[in-house]
Write a protein that holds these residues in place. Structure first.
Motif, short mmCIF file in Angstrom:
data_model
loop_
_atom_site.label_atom_id
_atom_site.label_comp_id
_atom_site.label_asym_id
_atom_site.label_seq_id
_atom_site.Cartn_x
_atom_site.Cartn_y
_atom_site.Cartn_z
N PRO A 160 -40.15 8.88 -77.12
CA PRO A 160 -40.92 9.40 -78.26
C PRO A 160 -41.91 8.37 -78.82
O PRO A 160 -41.65 7.17 -78.80
CB PRO A 160 -39.83 9.71 -79.30
N LEU A 161 -43.04 8.87 -79.31
CA LEU A 161 -44.05 8.04 -79.97
C LEU A 161 -44.28 8.57 -81.38
O LEU A 161 -44.25 9.79 -81.59
CB LEU A 161 -45.38 8.09 -79.21
N PRO A 162 -44.55 7.68 -82.34
CA PRO A 162 -44.73 8.13 -83.72
C PRO A 162 -46.17 8.55 -84.02
O PRO A 162 -46.62 8.47 -85.14
CB PRO A 162 -44.34 6.88 -84.53
N PHE A 163 -46.93 8.98 -83.01
CA PHE A 163 -48.27 9.49 -83.28
C PHE A 163 -48.60 10.67 -82.39
O PHE A 163 -47.74 11.14 -81.63
CB PHE A 163 -49.34 8.39 -83.21
N GLU A 164 -49.84 11.13 -82.42
CA GLU A 164 -50.22 12.41 -81.84
C GLU A 164 -49.84 12.63 -80.37
O GLU A 164 -49.57 13.74 -79.95
CB GLU A 164 -51.74 12.63 -81.99
N LEU A 165 -49.86 11.57 -79.58
CA LEU A 165 -49.53 11.74 -78.15
C LEU A 165 -48.09 12.20 -77.93
O LEU A 165 -47.74 12.73 -76.89
CB LEU A 165 -49.76 10.43 -77.39
N GLU A 166 -47.24 11.94 -78.92
CA GLU A 166 -45.83 12.37 -78.95
C GLU A 166 -44.88 11.63 -78.02
O GLU A 166 -43.78 11.32 -78.38
CB GLU A 166 -45.71 13.90 -78.73
N SER A 167 -45.30 11.37 -76.76
CA SER A 167 -44.39 10.67 -75.86
C SER A 167 -45.13 9.88 -74.79
O SER A 167 -46.29 10.16 -74.49
CB SER A 167 -43.42 11.66 -75.19
N VAL A 168 -44.43 8.89 -74.24
CA VAL A 168 -44.96 8.10 -73.13
C VAL A 168 -43.90 8.09 -72.03
O VAL A 168 -42.71 8.01 -72.30
CB VAL A 168 -45.32 6.65 -73.58
N ASN A 169 -44.35 8.23 -70.78
CA ASN A 169 -43.41 8.24 -69.65
C ASN A 169 -43.13 6.81 -69.17
O ASN A 169 -44.06 6.04 -68.99
CB ASN A 169 -43.98 9.03 -68.48
N VAL A 170 -41.85 6.50 -68.97
CA VAL A 170 -41.49 5.28 -68.27
C VAL A 170 -40.79 5.71 -66.98
O VAL A 170 -40.19 6.79 -66.91
CB VAL A 170 -40.59 4.34 -69.13
N PHE A 171 -40.88 4.87 -65.96
CA PHE A 171 -40.37 5.26 -64.64
C PHE A 171 -39.41 4.19 -64.11
O PHE A 171 -39.66 2.99 -64.25
CB PHE A 171 -41.52 5.42 -63.64
#
Length: 320
Positions: free
Chosen positions: A17-28
């Motif tokens: 989860p991200l605290p701004f508009e993009l909402e999430s970032v993927n980690v692999f």
């Protein structure tokens, strides 16, 4: 709570989860002969850390099984948790040398880019808005830690995994040392923020550089590759990189034309152009990104001999 998903045999993806508009970032997580490589780290927030911790526990993966951490670039949503994870995992950190230098510049400069103030003044940003932008940045700055990478890339190196060899491709533009990871055998690309299906990556001005030209050049090098699956940092896996690249190059061409049309009416500052090019009211942080995006396009046009500027009370008035 989010779980790891197998998005390709041997590749686990997790949306943090991200605290701004993009909402999430993927980690692999990609399997190595003796553990895993983690590509990107997420933002330094408790929800992001807890999501990662729980997802690893659910899969029965111990911290120490992460042998390497590779950062596609040093933006807060990609590197925020790096310092904490390096301590837990004992992993080797790898990133591009240009990105490591850029990070050093940010962390040495008391976590404020040395040229930020100057860019705001030259863009004609009102003092009240500048103060608001500063406040929004103070929270994000906590994600920037001095890091000592054990491996520095220049581009062209290989990362050996259970899936075979991944080539490090230097794709400057979105940030100076952004990298993608490419498997020639499997036609698989970890694209970071370089190629995002439904978003045009932000191209920000850097002093002394034409970041837009660098971005378009690096897209050209990716267009030459055979890619079946793109695993981006935001959104779902997708394909069709050449169509995306053509569309994105077209978008930047339109942006440049839009600027030339505005300046053809009368000279303007970068701040004034933002007000006319973005029809909606922007949050302070997005106004910052918009300013730097306009500056990147102006730099590109200036180098092509299409625009020039004159100074008025420190602010730059741009002319065709």
């Amino acid at each position: 709570m989010a779980s790891f998903r197998e998005v390709y045999p041997g590749v686990l993806s997790l949306a943090l989860p991200l605290p701004f508009e993009l909402e999430s970032v993927n980690v692999f997580l990609v399997a190595l002969p003796d553990g895993f490589v983690l590509i990107d780290c997420g933002m330094e927030t408790e929800p992001a850390f807890e999501t990662l911790r729980a997802a690893m526990a659910e899969r029965g993966i111990a911290w120490r099984e992460i042998r390497q951490i590779v950062l596609t670039h040093m933006h807060p949503d990609h590197m925020g948790l790096a310092a904490r994870l390096l301590e837990l995992t004992g992993a080797q950190l790898a990133m591009h040398q240009a990105e490591a230098q850029h990070l050093k510049l940010v962390t040495d400069g008391n976590q404020r880019l040395p040229w930020l103030q100057e860019a705001y003044i030259q863009s004609g940003v009102p003092q009240s808005l500048e103060t608001q932008m500063e406040q929004h940045f103070s929270a994000i700055r906590e994600n920037f830690h001095p890091l000592r990478p054990g491996r520095l890339f220049a581009g062209g190196e290989r990362l050996e995994t259970v899936l075979g060899s991944f080539e490090i491709i230097w794709t400057s533009g979105h940030s100076p040392g952004h990298i993608c990871l490419y498997s020639r055998d499997r036609k698989l690309l970890f694209s970071g923020d370089q190629i995002l299906e439904n978003i045009t990556p932000n191209i920000a001005w850097h002093p002394g550089r034409d970041m837009l030209a660098e971005f378009l050049e690096s897209l050209k090098s990716l267009a030459a590759l055979d890619i079946d699956i793109i695993l981006p940092s935001h959104g779902e896996p997708f394909s069709g990189h050449r169509a995306w690249i053509a569309q994105t190059a077209g978008h930047h061409q339109e942006r440049c034309q839009e600027i030339l049309n505005l300046l053809g009416q009368s000279p303007r500052t970068a701040h004034q152009m933002v007000g006319e090019m973005w029809r909606r009211r922007l949050s302070p942080i997005n106004h910052h990104f918009a300013i730097f995006e306009v500056l990147a396009h102006l730099e590109h046009l200036k180098r092509q001999g299409k625009v020039r500027h004159s100074s008025e009370n420190g602010a730059l008035q741009w002319h065709v």
